[in-house]
Scaffold this active site. Structure first.
Site, PDB file in Angstrom:
ATOM      1  N   ARG A  62       0.815  -1.080  -0.074  1.00 31.54           N
ATOM      2  CA  ARG A  62       0.035  -0.078  -0.049  1.00 31.54           C
ATOM      3  C   ARG A  62       0.851   1.395   0.056  1.00 31.54           C
ATOM      4  O   ARG A  62       0.443   2.427  -0.340  1.00 31.54           O
ATOM      5  CB  ARG A  62      -0.885  -0.102   1.247  1.00 31.54           C
ATOM      6  CG  ARG A  62      -2.080  -0.943   1.168  1.00 31.54           C
ATOM      7  CD  ARG A  62      -2.728  -1.481   0.024  1.00 31.54           C
ATOM      8  NE  ARG A  62      -3.648  -2.524   0.163  1.00 31.54           N
ATOM      9  CZ  ARG A  62      -4.503  -2.904  -0.837  1.00 31.54           C
ATOM     10  NH1 ARG A  62      -3.968  -2.650  -2.067  1.00 31.54           N
ATOM     11  NH2 ARG A  62      -5.312  -3.732  -0.680  1.00 31.54           N
ATOM     12  N   HIS A 177      -3.042 -10.185 -14.061  1.00 32.40           N
ATOM     13  CA  HIS A 177      -4.466  -9.966 -13.475  1.00 32.40           C
ATOM     14  C   HIS A 177      -5.456 -10.445 -14.556  1.00 32.40           C
ATOM     15  O   HIS A 177      -5.638  -9.817 -15.243  1.00 32.40           O
ATOM     16  CB  HIS A 177      -4.689  -8.693 -12.832  1.00 32.40           C
ATOM     17  CG  HIS A 177      -6.101  -8.868 -12.173  1.00 32.40           C
ATOM     18  ND1 HIS A 177      -6.548  -8.593 -10.619  1.00 32.40           N
ATOM     19  CD2 HIS A 177      -7.145  -8.801 -12.820  1.00 32.40           C
ATOM     20  CE1 HIS A 177      -7.754  -8.580 -10.661  1.00 32.40           C
ATOM     21  NE2 HIS A 177      -8.182  -8.551 -11.990  1.00 32.40           N
ATOM     22  N   ASP A 303      -1.548 -13.094  -1.893  1.00 33.33           N
ATOM     23  CA  ASP A 303      -2.385 -11.642  -2.382  1.00 33.33           C
ATOM     24  C   ASP A 303      -2.978 -10.950  -1.060  1.00 33.33           C
ATOM     25  O   ASP A 303      -3.982 -10.501  -1.086  1.00 33.33           O
ATOM     26  CB  ASP A 303      -3.647 -12.080  -3.072  1.00 33.33           C
ATOM     27  CG  ASP A 303      -4.351 -10.867  -4.023  1.00 33.33           C
ATOM     28  OD1 ASP A 303      -3.741  -9.966  -3.886  1.00 33.33           O
ATOM     29  OD2 ASP A 303      -5.140 -11.143  -4.460  1.00 33.33           O
TER      30      ASP A 303
END
Length: 420
Positions: A62, A177, A303
């Protein structure tokens, strides 16, 4: 840097044997009978596994930009608590990691934290907009270990083709992804009976499988390699299995939540069960385990996706996707894969340490003299109840809060230093 003697552990990498492990100057100095050795720290590992440190090739830290969710230091601390000695973080930060300065920033912040080794994954496309490729060779030189627009698919097949060709030229790893957004739309859970019962919008398996098929076709036509992130469906496993039989250069990963949980978790409207790709059905879990067992699936990644409590404590449609996973991953793998006899511990080491290290181009750790002393000591007999509030790091959005698991990380050693 002090010396460490680990006594009587079950040393496990490609095989298993009971031995002592002596660590000095950041490396494994001896493996075997070390009864004549004196060390600064002595750990009795009787009945416990002494294994190469885990390598997570898919997590979210993050920082920069979303420090209210997590920081690099907090995430790296949580990682070592779960036995991870190296972690590769995705670039969907703010700003996104699409230039060398931000690659250097992540590396520096990881070194300052001093817990797990932190390796940045950089963007495939500038700004993660899916339009123009980044300077991937330059980013690799700066320290990026792979390339992904994770959180978003590279929807334009022409752009993805160019990315794979570029990566082939410079021997880079693309991890994708896979999601066809025109199919997934505004869905929030797996499309099926439980979505109907809960009254929540579903995401059809085809959204993931179309993306997997597209990437396989491109990789096969170009002779390029591609890595498929977070595989969650039985159909996705079969597509990859068939491609490998044709010698397509495709590898893939799954995550613990895809072999340990199903979309029944959404029936209580627990937003920690809102994950992308979504939790599927029991038949998908069984197919994932089959894919792990037969080698179709190369890696178990976490993940790890931390969010603040305020973001997750909202109505289901508005809550963000993701669950934290560092501190539960090894225990879940033991509980659902090893303990029932689906795989053995050397196979688990391959899936969670050796294979991800090889794919990322990182040193592969074996428990042998001269090797880097990145190790985890794991107690298979230790049963514990997951308590989200007791987890490290800022993110406490844990799908497994309250679950009883078997096997727990007791110590993690990074570069010869005891981190937990």
């Amino acid at each position: 840097m002090g010396s460490i003697l680990i006594k009587n552990g079950t040393v496990t990498d490609t095989s298993e044997s009971i031995a002592d492990v002596y660590i000095e100057n950041g490396r494994i100095a001896r493996v075997g009978d070390c009864s004549d050795v004196r060390a600064d720290t002595v750990i009795d590992a009787s009945g416990k596994y002494v294994m190469p440190g885990l390598v997570d090739m898919h997590c979210h830290l993050r920082e920069p930009g979303f420090e209210h969710k997590e920081t690099i230091a907090g995430g790296a601390l949580s990682a070592v608590k779960g036995g991870f000695t190296s972690i590769a973080c995705m670039p969907n930060t703010d700003p996104v990691i699409d230039n060398p300065a931000l690659v250097h920033y992540v590396i520096t912040r990881g070194e300052e934290a001093g817990y797990a080794r932190v390796y940045p994954i950089a963007c495939i496309t500038k700004g993660m907009k899916g339009e123009e490729l980044t300077e991937m060779a330059t980013l690799k030189k700066a320290g990026a270990v792979a390339f992904s627009d994770d959180g978003r698919p590279v929807s334009d097949s022409g752009v993805m083709r160019n990315a794979l060709e570029y990566a082939k030229t410079f021997n880079l790893l693309i991890t994708d992804h896979t999601e066809e957004k025109s199919v997934s739309g505004d869905g929030v859970v797996n499309e099926g009976v439980n979505a109907t019962i809960a009254g929540l919008r579903g995401i059809n398996r085809a959204a993931e499988e179309i993306g997997i098929a597209r990437d396989i076709v491109l990789a096969e036509s170009l002779g390029a390699k591609v890595h498929i992130a977070h595989v969650s469906t039985a159909g996705g496993v079969e597509l990859i299995r068939e491609a490998k039989e044709r010698n397509v250069k495709v590898t893939c990963e799954t995550c613990p939540h895809y072999f340990s949980a199903t979309d029944e978790e959404i029936l209580s409207y627990n937003t920690n069960a809102k994950i992308n790709p979504p939790l599927r059905e029991q038949s998908d879990c069984e197919a994932i385990i089959d894919g792990i067992r037969d080698g179709t699936i190369d890696v178990i990644a976490t993940d790890h996706a931390p969010h603040s409590a305020g973001e997750k404590n909202r109505e289901f449609d508005l809550a963000p996707f993701g669950t934290v996973g560092f501190e539960t991953a090894l225990s879940l793998a033991y509980t659902y894969l090893v303990d029932p006899g689906n795989i053995d511990m050397p196979k688990l080491v391959k899936l969670m340490s050796h294979n991800p290290a090889k794919l990322l181009g990182l040193p592969v750790v074996y428990v042998k003299p001269g090797a880097m002393a990145d190790l985890v000591i794991f107690d298979p007999a230790r049963e514990w109840t997951v308590k989200a509030d007791a987890l490290s790091g800022k993110g406490r959005n844990c799908l497994y809060d309250g679950w009883m698991l078997k096997g727990k990380v007791m110590h993690t050693i990074v570069g010869g230093m005891l981190k937990c």
